[in-house]
Design an enzyme around this catalytic site. Structure first.
Site, PDB file in Angstrom:
ATOM      1  CB  CYS A   2      -0.837   0.093   1.324  1.00 30.40           C
ATOM      2  SG  CYS A   2      -1.867  -1.446   1.367  1.00 30.40           S
ATOM      3  NE  ARG A  27       4.417   1.650  -1.447  1.00 26.15           N
ATOM      4  CZ  ARG A  27       5.655   1.069  -1.243  1.00 26.15           C
ATOM      5  NH1 ARG A  27       6.751   1.506  -2.163  1.00 26.15           N
ATOM      6  NH2 ARG A  27       5.887   0.240   0.000  1.00 26.15           N
ATOM      7  CD1 TRP A  74      -2.513  -4.827  -4.647  1.00 29.73           C
ATOM      8  CD2 TRP A  74      -2.132  -6.078  -2.978  1.00 29.73           C
ATOM      9  NE1 TRP A  74      -2.501  -6.281  -5.053  1.00 29.73           N
ATOM     10  CE2 TRP A  74      -2.067  -6.978  -3.860  1.00 29.73           C
ATOM     11  CE3 TRP A  74      -1.750  -6.479  -1.602  1.00 29.73           C
ATOM     12  CZ2 TRP A  74      -1.942  -8.187  -3.909  1.00 29.73           C
ATOM     13  CZ3 TRP A  74      -1.328  -7.979  -1.599  1.00 29.73           C
ATOM     14  CH2 TRP A  74      -1.566  -8.748  -2.576  1.00 29.73           C
ATOM     15  N   GLY A 101       0.816  -3.477   5.443  1.00 31.94           N
ATOM     16  CA  GLY A 101       1.367  -4.676   6.128  1.00 31.94           C
ATOM     17  C   GLY A 101       0.210  -5.630   6.404  1.00 31.94           C
ATOM     18  CD  GLU A 484      11.094 -10.775 -16.348  1.00 33.30           C
ATOM     19  OE1 GLU A 484      10.861  -9.488 -16.502  1.00 33.30           O
ATOM     20  OE2 GLU A 484      10.879 -11.535 -15.570  1.00 33.30           O
ATOM     21  CE  LYS A 488       8.681  -7.417 -17.113  1.00 28.80           C
ATOM     22  NZ  LYS A 488       8.706  -8.652 -15.738  1.00 28.80           N
ATOM     23  CD  GLU A 491       4.580  -8.659 -14.441  1.00 29.63           C
ATOM     24  OE1 GLU A 491       4.560  -8.867 -13.275  1.00 29.63           O
ATOM     25  OE2 GLU A 491       5.826  -8.583 -15.067  1.00 29.63           O
ATOM     26  CE  LYS A 604       8.518  -1.258  -9.594  1.00 29.80           C
ATOM     27  NZ  LYS A 604       8.648  -2.048 -11.025  1.00 29.80           N
TER      28      LYS A 604
END
Length: 609
Positions: A2, A27, A74, A101, A484, A488, A491, A604
């Site tokens: 967050c 975030r 989030w 958290g 990877e 990508k 996501e 992120k």
């Protein structure tokens, strides 16, 4: 995960809080809210399920107050609803809290408080803390700081919090344990944030709180202490980024901007580190001299997501150039398997933000067991950087898009330099060392060459954008690059993609190949080129479309689409092969009209388990 913002000073807080939330929206973007100091001893609250823009529309433009806290969420505990959005207040509406958290014992604390008559308005773990702070004040706590300290004692888990007391609007109290918090020091004003992105427009002076640390902040400054009330003397440092680093400029979104910044990012990573005279590199930040390097008998990379895949690539490079056993492991699993920590192993904690909770926990486990660990991070002053005390600064510059691009590329480049350094203190010849130094120096220009071919890559992405499943295939050096590439695509486009070793296709996955299953095949000109041709022939025989990414000529008619990259060296070719996969995923998702920088369900910096 967050974003937290706070302000106290001579200006109106609300515009500053909204601006800070906008900069931190990467975030978390399930909901957003703010609390500002008001009359009658109660902060005024506005919060919505939705984006920061929705909060901006919901805020009364006449709302005034010089102290406030804000949050972009989030979701962890509870769905993304207005009730679950932060800030949360106690039943009396006096205390407002924002929190990043997870309180792991929230349910037991909630049950205890409920038994004592408490009534909760949300499903969140955060609301528990508002009750505990209010109870401490009612019990006679001498200050908000003491009340927060008392309330945190029974709490277990990770947190970064900011607390506003409506009856004491001339101060804010913040604390951290496992989730980042930064103080921005201004002139008769102070800022609070979970990332310097929200601060740099207003100040370059920042104080990074450590785990187990608390701060009381007012317009004149701050004081810091541990959770058991021992004073700490935290001094501001100058952050190395400016507001322009967080602006889109001519680009439509941050992912495209950060892809374009890779030549400059790699140049920064290499600057001052290449040693032509001895055909090696200088990595003074690791704190390892030649004797230390020769004592290393194994290297282990620890990371999560893309950082883990970059670690796999790094492990391959270490084994190939230095002939030292090396591997990569998800940091999220490391501490839970009671790892054997060896004194002659070099552990490398990999994280773009430097705040990834799982990776930080792995570092703490290594420190507890006496392991030798260095960080590979992009976040200066981050928790992992401080916990390691030495390492590889990635020099990628601020990265905003949830999907990492330039930071992952700089991880790979940094690991190539580390592998070269380890190799040259052992048996890697001067000639081969010079070959790798030359190859490293060529990377920025070659990445620019790939970026100039963007339209061809975009055309390929648009051609296959109706696919619902894809394979990404590579062998040995290119296996991490294939992983990877699949990551990508998944996501940011929400299309299912899997990576496979090319040789593993015939051991099961080949059953899925038909005309609706495109395969992206990484086929560099190396010792396994013929094997990759064989894999493509097997796919072709079953009607599967093939997108080949290569630096050489392929047999005519074998592939449906070819994406070409420059030839570097066999060891470093996988770094170049990853760049078109970033562009492929980007344009694939753009064709599907996805929210590129803010993919659903993701954020992120992962600071929760």
């Amino acid at each position: 995960m967050c974003g937290i913002v706070g302000y106290i000073g001579f200006r109106e807080a609300t515009p500053l809080l909204l601006e800070g939330l906008r900069r931190l929206e990467y975030r978390g973007y399930d909901s957003a809210g703010l609390a500002v100091s008001g009359r009658r001893g109660k902060p005024r609250i506005a919060k919505v399920a939705g984006r920061v823009a929705d909060l901006r529309d919901a805020v009364d433009p006449a709302r005034t107050g010089g102290t406030g806290i804000a949050h972009t969420r989030w979701a962890t505990h509870g769905e993304a609803t207005d009730a679950n959005a932060h800030p949360h207040t106690d039943p009396g509406g006096r205390i407002a809290v924002v929190h990043n958290g997870i309180f792991e014992n929230a349910e037991s604390l909630r049950a205890q408080l409920t038994a004592e008559g408490a009534v909760f308005a949300s499903e969140t773990d955060t609301e528990v803390l508002t009750h505990l702070i209010a109870a401490a004040l009612e019990a006679g706590a001498s200050s908000l700081e003491d009340a927060v300290r008392t309330a945190l004692r029974p709490v277990e888990g990770a947190y970064g919090i900011a607390v506003l007391d409506g009856q004491r609007p001339d101060e804010l109290v913040v604390a951290r344990q496992g989730s980042p918090l930064v103080l921005g020091v201004g002139e008769k004003e102070m800022f609070i944030a979970s990332d310097v992105a929200a601060l740099v427009r207003h100040t370059q002076r920042a104080v990074f709180l450590d785990d187990g640390e608390l701060a009381t902040v007012n317009a004149e400054g701050y004081r810091t202490s541990t959770l058991d009330a021992r004073p700490t003397d935290k001094q501001p440092v100058t952050v190395g980024v400016v507001e322009e680093d967080y602006q889109l400029g001519e680009f439509p979104d941050f992912m495209r901007k950060e892809i374009a910044e890779q030549p400059d990012a790699v140049t920064r990573a290499l600057r001052g580190r290449l040693d032509e005279r001895f055909a090696t590199v200088r990595l003074d930040g690791t704190g390892l001299d030649a004797r230390d390097l020769r004592s290393i008998r194994r290297v282990k990379f620890l990371g999560c997501g893309s950082a883990y895949y970059a670690g796999e690539l790094g492990a391959n490079l270490v084994e190939e150039l230095a002939r030292i056993p090396a591997d990569a492991e998800p940091a999220s699993e490391f501490r839970y398997r009671n790892p054997v920590v060896e004194s002659d192993t070099l552990y490398i904690a990999v994280s773009q933000s430097g705040e990834t909770l799982d990776t930080l926990a792995a570092v703490e486990e290594l420190n507890r067991k006496g392991g030798r660990v260095i960080g590979a991070v992009n976040g200066v002053g981050s928790a992992i950087a401080r916990a390691c005390g030495a390492g590889l600064l990635l020099h990628a510059g601020p990265e905003i898009s949830v999907a990492s691009t330039k930071a992952v590329t700089n991880m790979s480049v940094s690991f190539a330099m580390l592998a070269l350094l380890l190799g040259r203190v052992r048996d890697l010849s001067t000639a081969n060392g010079q070959r790798i130094v030359t190859a490293l120096r060529s990377l920025p220009g070659q990445i620019e060459e790939i970026l100039r071919a963007e339209e061809q890559i975009a055309e390929a992405a648009r051609r296959y954008a109706d696919a619902r499943n894809m394979f990404f295939i590579g062998r040995t050096r290119c296996w991490p690059t294939a992983r990877e590439g699949a990551q990508k695509l998944k996501e940011i486009s929400y299309v299912h993609a899997e990576a496979y070793h090319a040789a593993e296709l015939k051991h099961g996955p080949l059953a899925l190949i038909d005309e609706s299953m495109p395969s992206v095949v990484l086929a560099p000109d190396d010792e396994l080129f013929a094997k990759n041709i064989s894999a493509m022939e097997q796919i072709k025989a079953r009607g599967g479309p093939i997108i080949a990414v290569t630096n050489t000529t392929l047999p005519h008619g074998l592939t449906d689409t070819v994406i070409r990259v420059p030839h570097n060296s066999p060891e470093l070719d996988p770094i170049l092969l990853s760049v078109p996969l970033q562009l492929f995923a980007y344009h694939f998702a753009s064709t599907l009209d996805r929210d590129i920088d803010k993919p659903r369900n993701l954020a992120k910096s992962v600071t929760v388990e």
